[in-house]
Scaffold this motif. Structure first.
Motif, short mmCIF file in Angstrom:
data_model
loop_
_atom_site.label_atom_id
_atom_site.label_comp_id
_atom_site.label_asym_id
_atom_site.label_seq_id
_atom_site.Cartn_x
_atom_site.Cartn_y
_atom_site.Cartn_z
N TYR A 31 0.84 -1.20 0.00
CA TYR A 31 0.00 0.00 0.00
C TYR A 31 0.87 1.26 0.00
O TYR A 31 0.61 2.20 -0.75
CB TYR A 31 -0.92 -0.01 1.22
N ALA A 49 -11.01 3.04 -3.25
CA ALA A 49 -11.05 1.58 -3.38
C ALA A 49 -9.77 0.95 -2.84
O ALA A 49 -9.82 -0.03 -2.09
CB ALA A 49 -11.25 1.20 -4.85
N LEU A 53 -9.67 -1.45 0.47
CA LEU A 53 -9.14 -2.82 0.42
C LEU A 53 -7.96 -2.98 1.38
O LEU A 53 -7.84 -4.01 2.06
CB LEU A 53 -8.71 -3.16 -1.01
N TYR A 54 -7.11 -1.96 1.43
CA TYR A 54 -5.97 -2.02 2.36
C TYR A 54 -6.46 -2.08 3.80
O TYR A 54 -5.99 -2.91 4.59
CB TYR A 54 -5.04 -0.82 2.17
N ALA A 57 -7.90 -5.52 4.64
CA ALA A 57 -6.87 -6.54 4.78
C ALA A 57 -6.03 -6.34 6.04
O ALA A 57 -5.75 -7.30 6.77
CB ALA A 57 -5.97 -6.53 3.54
#
Length: 126
Positions: A31, A49, A53-54, A57
């Motif tokens: 990231y 987005a 997502l980072y 996770a």
């Protein structure tokens, strides 16, 4: 369950912790790399987005570590005194500090992305 079985379970949970931390480091480094090299060129949607997502996770890794450390603390408490480990091996202490540091790391990484996006690209001199 005897002490050898409990010690084997402890070793397995420590392996799970190391895996969760490794995945966290990998995701965070990816990231930060994407933020640094492509952050200014991403659209608002792409940035949201990627950040979403980072965050998903990374917080999944933190959650996995917390659960494994809680189980590890219960296993350590069931062991005889000489096998419980030292201050450094205390799962309750690791739970507080590691989950806190990893959460701070997530917020610092997101701040880094938005800090990189706010800078003007260097102008070419002609």
């Amino acid at each position: 369950m005897g002490s050898p079985d409990e010690l084997e379970l402890i070793a397995l949970y420590i392996g799970n912790l190391m895996t969760a931390f490794s995945v966290y480091l990998s995701v965070t480094f990816a990231y930060l790399t994407a933020s640094y090299f492509a952050g200014q060129n991403l659209s608002r949607f792409q940035t949201l987005a990627l950040t979403g997502l980072y965050a998903f996770a990374a917080f999944s890794c933190v959650g996995s570590m917390v659960v494994n450390l809680l189980i590890l603390a219960d296993l350590q408490a069931a062991l005889p005194g000489n096998l419980r480990g030292t201050f450094v091996g205390n799962a309750n202490i690791w739970n507080v500090y590691m989950s806190g540091l990893m959460t701070i790391g997530i917020f610092v990484s997101v701040y880094f992305m938005y800090n990189v996006r706010g800078k003007e690209p260097p102008q070419a001199h002609s």
